[in-house]
Scaffold this motif. Structure first.
Motif, PDB file in Angstrom:
ATOM      1  N   THR A 182      67.587  -0.567  68.910  1.00 45.33           N
ATOM      2  CA  THR A 182      66.717  -1.222  69.877  1.00 45.33           C
ATOM      3  C   THR A 182      65.409  -1.633  69.223  1.00 45.33           C
ATOM      4  OG1 THR A 182      67.658   0.127  71.623  1.00 45.33           O
ATOM      5  CG2 THR A 182      65.583  -0.975  72.098  1.00 45.33           C
ATOM      6  N   SER A 183      65.018  -2.891  69.415  1.00 40.54           N
ATOM      7  CA  SER A 183      63.762  -3.385  68.853  1.00 40.54           C
ATOM      8  C   SER A 183      62.601  -2.961  69.731  1.00 40.54           C
ATOM      9  CB  SER A 183      63.805  -4.909  68.752  1.00 40.54           C
ATOM     10  OG  SER A 183      62.576  -5.413  68.271  1.00 40.54           O
ATOM     11  N   PRO A 184      61.444  -2.602  69.127  1.00 40.62           N
ATOM     12  CA  PRO A 184      60.261  -2.313  69.934  1.00 40.62           C
ATOM     13  C   PRO A 184      59.891  -3.508  70.807  1.00 40.62           C
ATOM     14  CG  PRO A 184      59.941  -1.618  67.662  1.00 40.62           C
ATOM     15  CD  PRO A 184      61.214  -2.415  67.699  1.00 40.62           C
ATOM     16  N   ALA A 185      59.245  -3.228  71.929  1.00 48.25           N
ATOM     17  CA  ALA A 185      58.911  -4.278  72.896  1.00 48.25           C
ATOM     18  C   ALA A 185      57.785  -5.158  72.383  1.00 48.25           C
ATOM     19  CB  ALA A 185      58.509  -3.635  74.223  1.00 48.25           C
ATOM     20  N   ILE A 186      57.845  -6.424  72.776  1.00 48.88           N
ATOM     21  CA  ILE A 186      56.731  -7.351  72.560  1.00 48.88           C
ATOM     22  C   ILE A 186      55.815  -7.238  73.771  1.00 48.88           C
ATOM     23  CG2 ILE A 186      56.080  -9.780  72.332  1.00 48.88           C
ATOM     24  CD1 ILE A 186      58.742 -10.217  70.875  1.00 48.88           C
ATOM     25  N   SER A 198      66.153   3.353  65.070  1.00 47.93           N
ATOM     26  CA  SER A 198      64.813   2.791  65.298  1.00 47.93           C
ATOM     27  C   SER A 198      63.809   3.857  65.695  1.00 47.93           C
ATOM     28  CB  SER A 198      64.861   1.701  66.364  1.00 47.93           C
ATOM     29  OG  SER A 198      65.321   2.218  67.604  1.00 47.93           O
ATOM     30  N   HIS A 199      64.261   4.932  66.316  1.00 49.97           N
ATOM     31  CA  HIS A 199      63.356   6.009  66.730  1.00 49.97           C
ATOM     32  C   HIS A 199      62.822   6.785  65.528  1.00 49.97           C
ATOM     33  CE1 HIS A 199      64.728   5.017  70.666  1.00 49.97           C
ATOM     34  NE2 HIS A 199      65.918   5.560  70.520  1.00 49.97           N
ATOM     35  N   HIS A 200      63.449   6.610  64.383  1.00 49.11           N
ATOM     36  CA  HIS A 200      63.079   7.374  63.191  1.00 49.11           C
ATOM     37  C   HIS A 200      62.353   6.514  62.150  1.00 49.11           C
ATOM     38  CE1 HIS A 200      65.531  10.900  64.382  1.00 49.11           C
ATOM     39  NE2 HIS A 200      66.262   9.977  64.992  1.00 49.11           N
ATOM     40  N   ILE A 201      62.133   5.246  62.431  1.00 51.29           N
ATOM     41  CA  ILE A 201      61.489   4.332  61.493  1.00 51.29           C
ATOM     42  C   ILE A 201      60.070   4.046  61.978  1.00 51.29           C
ATOM     43  CG2 ILE A 201      61.568   2.061  60.412  1.00 51.29           C
ATOM     44  CD1 ILE A 201      64.653   2.141  60.996  1.00 51.29           C
ATOM     45  N   ALA A 202      59.078   4.400  61.175  1.00 51.75           N
ATOM     46  CA  ALA A 202      57.681   4.208  61.568  1.00 51.75           C
ATOM     47  C   ALA A 202      57.159   2.834  61.188  1.00 51.75           C
ATOM     48  CB  ALA A 202      56.808   5.290  60.940  1.00 51.75           C
ATOM     49  N   GLY A 203      57.576   2.321  60.039  1.00 52.87           N
ATOM     50  CA  GLY A 203      57.062   1.036  59.588  1.00 52.87           C
ATOM     51  C   GLY A 203      57.485   0.743  58.168  1.00 52.87           C
ATOM     52  N   LEU A 204      56.939  -0.339  57.636  1.00 50.04           N
ATOM     53  CA  LEU A 204      57.322  -0.816  56.311  1.00 50.04           C
ATOM     54  C   LEU A 204      56.103  -1.024  55.419  1.00 50.04           C
ATOM     55  CD1 LEU A 204      59.918  -3.616  57.228  1.00 50.04           C
ATOM     56  CD2 LEU A 204      60.325  -1.162  56.959  1.00 50.04           C
ATOM     57  N   CYS A 205      56.358  -1.072  54.121  1.00 52.79           N
ATOM     58  CA  CYS A 205      55.340  -1.454  53.142  1.00 52.79           C
ATOM     59  C   CYS A 205      56.048  -2.246  52.049  1.00 52.79           C
ATOM     60  CB  CYS A 205      54.643  -0.224  52.568  1.00 52.79           C
ATOM     61  SG  CYS A 205      55.721   0.869  51.592  1.00 52.79           S
ATOM     62  N   LEU A 206      55.298  -2.718  51.077  1.00 49.72           N
ATOM     63  CA  LEU A 206      55.870  -3.312  49.877  1.00 49.72           C
ATOM     64  C   LEU A 206      56.071  -2.219  48.839  1.00 49.72           C
ATOM     65  CD1 LEU A 206      53.642  -6.492  49.715  1.00 49.72           C
ATOM     66  CD2 LEU A 206      56.083  -6.438  50.212  1.00 49.72           C
ATOM     67  N   LEU A 207      57.072  -2.374  48.009  1.00 56.55           N
ATOM     68  CA  LEU A 207      57.398  -1.346  47.025  1.00 56.55           C
ATOM     69  C   LEU A 207      57.828  -2.003  45.722  1.00 56.55           C
ATOM     70  CD1 LEU A 207      59.359   1.919  47.706  1.00 56.55           C
ATOM     71  CD2 LEU A 207      59.977   0.497  45.741  1.00 56.55           C
ATOM     72  N   SER A 231      52.341  -0.764  48.524  1.00 59.69           N
ATOM     73  CA  SER A 231      51.149  -1.290  49.188  1.00 59.69           C
ATOM     74  C   SER A 231      50.563  -0.188  50.061  1.00 59.69           C
ATOM     75  CB  SER A 231      51.488  -2.534  50.011  1.00 59.69           C
ATOM     76  OG  SER A 231      52.559  -2.289  50.906  1.00 59.69           O
ATOM     77  N   SER A 232      49.281  -0.278  50.331  1.00 60.17           N
ATOM     78  CA  SER A 232      48.542   0.851  50.901  1.00 60.17           C
ATOM     79  C   SER A 232      48.695   1.018  52.404  1.00 60.17           C
ATOM     80  CB  SER A 232      47.055   0.701  50.564  1.00 60.17           C
ATOM     81  OG  SER A 232      46.850   0.697  49.164  1.00 60.17           O
ATOM     82  N   TRP A 233      49.220   0.016  53.093  1.00 58.39           N
ATOM     83  CA  TRP A 233      49.236   0.027  54.560  1.00 58.39           C
ATOM     84  C   TRP A 233      50.659   0.106  55.100  1.00 58.39           C
ATOM     85  CZ3 TRP A 233      44.686   0.803  56.760  1.00 58.39           C
ATOM     86  CH2 TRP A 233      43.537   0.469  56.023  1.00 58.39           C
ATOM     87  N   ILE A 234      50.837   0.897  56.148  1.00 52.53           N
ATOM     88  CA  ILE A 234      52.101   0.948  56.871  1.00 52.53           C
ATOM     89  C   ILE A 234      52.041  -0.094  57.981  1.00 52.53           C
ATOM     90  CG2 ILE A 234      53.649   2.327  58.305  1.00 52.53           C
ATOM     91  CD1 ILE A 234      52.527   4.830  56.961  1.00 52.53           C
ATOM     92  N   VAL A 235      52.809  -1.160  57.840  1.00 47.93           N
ATOM     93  CA  VAL A 235      52.927  -2.157  58.902  1.00 47.93           C
ATOM     94  C   VAL A 235      53.945  -1.596  59.888  1.00 47.93           C
ATOM     95  CG1 VAL A 235      53.538  -4.532  59.477  1.00 47.93           C
ATOM     96  CG2 VAL A 235      52.353  -4.026  57.326  1.00 47.93           C
ATOM     97  N   THR A 236      53.473  -1.238  61.061  1.00 50.74           N
ATOM     98  CA  THR A 236      54.310  -0.474  61.984  1.00 50.74           C
ATOM     99  C   THR A 236      55.481  -1.300  62.500  1.00 50.74           C
ATOM    100  OG1 THR A 236      53.036  -1.079  63.952  1.00 50.74           O
ATOM    101  CG2 THR A 236      52.311   0.873  62.723  1.00 50.74           C
ATOM    102  N   ILE A 237      56.517  -0.591  62.908  1.00 46.57           N
ATOM    103  CA  ILE A 237      57.694  -1.244  63.463  1.00 46.57           C
ATOM    104  C   ILE A 237      57.338  -1.996  64.734  1.00 46.57           C
ATOM    105  CG2 ILE A 237      58.577   0.623  64.926  1.00 46.57           C
ATOM    106  CD1 ILE A 237      60.640  -1.280  62.301  1.00 46.57           C
TER     107      ILE A 237
END
Length: 439
Positions: free
Chosen positions: A2-6, A231-240, A269-275
């Motif tokens: 399930t995708s987070p809500a807009i 999706s409930h276990h994924i907080a966000g993404l970064c570059l690696l 990268s230093s920032w977590i871009v949230t899901i």
């Protein structure tokens, strides 16, 4: 999955009283990524990037401007690592995101919030979380095919690739934030015609263009994560950037996987871009080519196939020391979409835990190198230069087969979708030190 809500935090019309945020290429108010920073020797604490600034979450937690889950989340983010916030899951992140978006968009709050705003130029960035474990996957099919074709022209992809998300356990202790110096590591290398290996610094230092996946709430040992709950276990993404010594790798990977070729440094990268920030940029996972096997049931979810990829463009820039001295910008050596991943993030999480392996808050997963099908979108010099046989030329007339001392390598990414404000990830940068590590 399930995708987070807009919601209202994604509204393209929303602006901030922090002027640098409006039209910012990476950190407009629609992004609000999470990180850990310090200023002038102060203790590290959580912050949120907004334009050219950071809002101090420790100060915000003490301000009495927040309530409920937003207050609890800000208190959790006041620590030197964000693990406690990541463990809270989407409820805490969403509450904090909505509260901060309101505070930064409503000028009525400016007088009280402005003292909590720190210029990013004055801040030192740290790893966002304590990384207990790091796993690197291999889901970029074009990269896998390109690398395989260099060594197995008749059979580039091994038989298991389209049945299973391939991965290996990396070294969490050597992960560093953007800007950390990169040394040429020492190790063994052996030329094909040589009788014995040599020891010394790598002659084939390379980068790998990847996304990093931050784990939020974990799972108990022995309790797999179903793909429709990933999706409930994924907080966000970064570059690696999974720096690689290709000559070590060629010698040591037989019969096991990467070791010294990879464990000397990984830059993120230093920032977590949230899901939640990524919700407007979800797109269908590209259809598998005709004849490819359908994944086993534990790896298949129709909702994940409908929205498991991202409208995200990745880019790599290389700037030599001579280019920097001349005031030149980085030379783009690769650009392509993240949708070139053969497996989705949810499939990675489901497979990682299917045997009962317990993921923990702050664990990091790498996607593996993401390359495009075309030559302008390759994600490593190994591919671009055909293992050094076809060096690239830089604007100064210099050539590169692999990275050399003084080179600066930068990964960037941008998410774009019609009707929404674009967001970015910041930079993932490393400068190659002129010398090797001491033996």
């Amino acid at each position: 999955m399930t995708s987070p809500a807009i919601d209202e935090t994604h509204d393209a019309a929303r602006t901030s009283w922090i002027e640098s945020a409006n039209g910012h290429g990476c950190f407009p108010i629609q992004n609000l990524p999470l990180g850990v920073f310090s200023v002038a020797g102060d203790a590290p604490r959580g912050g949120i990037a907004i334009g050219d600034s950071i809002i101090d979450l420790k100060a915000l937690a003490a301000s009495q401007l927040l309530q409920g889950q937003a207050q609890i989340a800000a208190e959790a983010a006041s620590a030197p690592q964000l693990n406690a916030l990541l463990e809270m899951g989407a409820q805490g992140r969403v509450a904090l995101r909505k509260a901060v978006s309101e505070l930064l968009s409503n000028a009525d709050h400016e007088a009280r919030v402005e003292p909590m705003i720190i210029p990013r130029s004055a801040a030192a960035m740290h790893l966002p979380a304590r990384i207990g474990d790091y796993t690197d996957f291999y889901v970029g099919i074009h990269h896998a095919t390109n690398i395989g074709s260099l060594f197995r022209p008749d059979n580039p992809l091994l038989p298991n690739y389209k049945h299973i998300p391939i991965g290996y356990h990396g070294r969490a202790s050597s992960i560093r934030p953007s800007g950390h110096l990169v040394h040429h590591p020492n190790g063994q290398r052996k030329a094909p015609e040589a009788n014995a290996p040599l020891f010394g610094p790598t002659q084939k230092l390379d980068y790998e263009l990847e996304l990093g996946v931050w784990i939020g709430p974990g799972n108990e040992l022995g309790q797999p994560i179903p793909i429709d709950e990933a999706s409930h276990h994924i907080a966000g993404l970064c570059l690696l950037n999974d720096w690689s010594a290709r000559d070590f790798q060629a010698w040591e990977y037989q019969p096991l996987g990467p070791f010294l070729a990879k464990n000397f440094l990984t830059t993120i990268s230093s920032w977590i871009v949230t899901i939640e920030a990524l919700a407007p940029f979800r797109i269908p996972q590209p259809a598998r080519p005709t004849g490819d096997p359908r994944p086993l049931p534990y790896l298949w979810d129709e909702a994940d196939q409908a929205q498991g990829a991202l409208a995200l463009t990745l880019e790599v820039g290389l700037r030599s020391q001579a280019m920097a001295a001349a005031g030149m910008h980085a030379h783009r050596i690769g650009r392509g979409p993240a949708s070139n991943m053969y497996w989705t993030i949810a499939q990675m999480v489901a497979h990682h835990s299917c045997n009962g392996c317990n993921l923990q808050p702050g664990d990091l997963l790498g996607t593996g190198t993401i390359s495009a099908a075309t030559s302008d979108g390759l994600g490593s010099l190994m591919e671009i230069t055909r293992n050094g046989s076809a060096p690239i030329e830089l604007p100064t007339g210099e050539s590169r087969a692999f990275l050399e001392g003084g080179d600066e390598l930068t990964l960037t990414a941008i998410c774009q979708a019609d009707g929404f404000v674009s967001i970015g990830f910041g930079e993932c940068t490393g400068i190659i030190h002129d010398g090797a590590v001491a033996p």
